[in-house]
Design an enzyme around this catalytic site. Structure first.
Site, PDB file in Angstrom:
ATOM      1  N   ALA A  29       0.803  -1.231   0.000  1.00 46.68           N
ATOM      2  CA  ALA A  29       0.000   0.000   0.000  1.00 46.68           C
ATOM      3  C   ALA A  29       0.835   1.279   0.000  1.00 46.68           C
ATOM      4  O   ALA A  29       0.267   2.372   0.134  1.00 46.68           O
ATOM      5  CB  ALA A  29      -1.009   0.017   1.146  1.00 46.68           C
ATOM      6  N   ALA A  30       2.146   1.166  -0.173  1.00 48.94           N
ATOM      7  CA  ALA A  30       2.966   2.391  -0.275  1.00 48.94           C
ATOM      8  C   ALA A  30       2.492   3.208  -1.479  1.00 48.94           C
ATOM      9  O   ALA A  30       2.372   4.435  -1.415  1.00 48.94           O
ATOM     10  CB  ALA A  30       4.440   2.023  -0.420  1.00 48.94           C
ATOM     11  N   GLY A  31       2.187   2.507  -2.574  1.00 46.73           N
ATOM     12  CA  GLY A  31       1.705   3.195  -3.781  1.00 46.73           C
ATOM     13  C   GLY A  31       0.345   3.854  -3.546  1.00 46.73           C
ATOM     14  O   GLY A  31       0.038   4.889  -4.140  1.00 46.73           O
ATOM     15  N   ASP A  32      -0.467   3.266  -2.667  1.00 47.42           N
ATOM     16  CA  ASP A  32      -1.780   3.855  -2.374  1.00 47.42           C
ATOM     17  C   ASP A  32      -1.621   5.164  -1.601  1.00 47.42           C
ATOM     18  O   ASP A  32      -2.311   6.153  -1.883  1.00 47.42           O
ATOM     19  CB  ASP A  32      -2.641   2.860  -1.578  1.00 47.42           C
TER      20      ASP A  32
HETATM   21  O1  RIB Z   1      -2.173  -1.832  -2.888  1.00 48.50           O
HETATM   22  C1  RIB Z   1      -2.199  -2.741  -1.842  1.00 48.50           C
HETATM   23  C2  RIB Z   1      -3.474  -3.526  -1.865  1.00 48.50           C
HETATM   24  O2  RIB Z   1      -3.495  -4.348  -3.010  1.00 48.50           O
HETATM   25  C3  RIB Z   1      -3.668  -4.468  -0.706  1.00 48.50           C
HETATM   26  O3  RIB Z   1      -4.261  -3.844   0.418  1.00 48.50           O
HETATM   27  C4  RIB Z   1      -4.482  -5.593  -1.295  1.00 48.50           C
HETATM   28  O4  RIB Z   1      -5.800  -5.619  -0.830  1.00 48.50           O
HETATM   29  C5  RIB Z   1      -4.422  -5.388  -2.794  1.00 48.50           C
HETATM   30  O5  RIB Z   1      -5.611  -4.929  -3.288  1.00 48.50           O
END
Ligand code: RIB
Length: 307
Positions: free
Chosen positions: A250-253
């Site tokens: 989730a770093a990219g998120d």
């Molecule tokens: O970007 C990370 C996410 O990718 C995770 O939380 C997982 O659920 C996948 O969707």
């Protein structure tokens, strides 16, 4: 000052996370430990990050009618995300991601989409008013392609800016995807969109070619290599902050959310990418997806320390 207003449309998953020394090779059985269930999903992670970074945030998505659904909605609302736009899908499981985090903090992920696969174009049209309300819509590719296409079309109709996180990698993206305002893939996702082998081209070359397909800007997330920003007349690499990752999930998120918030506040994209690099770095310092999304205060403190 009014808060930036963001609508995130996308996936929400329960992440089943196990630690391993290294991911298994095909046919191999490796020992893992510390199995946890942690709320995740690219869309939900980005919504949580937006809310923690100070945006007024709506999330449009679907959970199943299983035991994970209520916990996934609660995690969003506890972070400050507005969830009255989350639909429970009868007779369907919630999205689940099985994640292995190795000793270097790198992950391998398998996603079963569950209810995310039932997010329809009509579900998007149903929240048209929020497109008119939002300063920007953020989306990812973990939902059906026809739903992604409807988001892009509705945003064009309502004059809303769109930030597209191009994950997970998709080879056959609808051309309408490139009508977004900012396209922000990682290097693997950029290669998939261009139909080239991962690692065969530099991030700069891929950013230039993707920019030529229509977005106003392309920002490639290159992990430890920083971010490559391409927009009218420039292609610039913004360096990453040196960290020792615990879990890169989730770093990219976190990066996408921070980039979008800076952008809609008229911050130049190079500075926006610097702030987004900080948010992404912070997300690597804690285990799990949503628990690792940083707050605005944490990003400010990190930037002050690393300036
Ligand atoms: O970007 C990370 C996410 O990718 C995770 O939380 C997982 O659920 C996948 O969707």
């Amino acid at each position: 000052m009014t808060k930036p207003r963001i609508l995130v449309i996308g996936s929400v998953n329960m992440d089943l996370v196990a630690r391993v020394e290294r991911a298994p090779a095909p046919g191999e059985n490796v020992r893992g430990w510390d199995l946890r269930t942690i709320p995740g999903g690219k869309g939900a992670n980005q919504a949580v990050a937006c809310a923690r970074l100070g945006a007024d945030t709506y999330f449009r998505g679907r959970v199943g009618d299983d035991e994970f659904g209520p916990r996934l909605v609660r995690s969003l609302s506890e972070a400050g995300v507005r969830t009255d736009t989350v639909t429970v899908t009868d007779g369907c499981a919630s999205g689940v991601a099985m994640i292995l985090v190795d000793a270097r903090g790198q992950n391998s992920i398998i996603v079963t989409p569950g209810a995310n696969g039932r997010l329809t174009p009509e579900d998007v049209t149903a929240v048209r008013k929020l497109f008119e309300w939002a300063d920007a819509v953020i989306l990812q590719l973990e939902i059906p392609p026809e739903t992604v296409a409807r988001i892009i079309h509705l945003a064009a109709e309502t004059g809303t800016r769109t930030v597209v996180d191009a994950g997970p990698p998709r080879k056959s993206a609808d051309a309408s995807l490139f009508q977004c305002t900012i396209l922000t893939p990682n290097e693997t996702e950029a290669a998939a969109l261009l139909g080239c082998a991962p690692g065969s081209r530099t991030a700069e070359a891929m950013a230039e070619e993707l920019l030529g397909r229509g977005p106003k800007a392309v920002v490639i997330k290159a992990g430890a290599g920083g971010a490559v920003v391409a927009d009218a007349g420039r292609i610039v690499r913004v360096p990453a902050f040196p960290i020792t990752p615990v879990d890169t999930t989730a770093a990219g998120d976190a990066f996408t959310a921070a980039l979008a918030i800076e952008f809609i506040q008229d911050v130049d994209l190079l500075e926006a990418a610097r702030v987004a690099n900080a948010a992404g770095a912070l997300a690597c310092l804690r285990l799990g997806a949503q628990p690792s999304m940083p707050t605005a205060a944490e990003v400010d403190e990190f930037l002050a320390k690393h300036s």
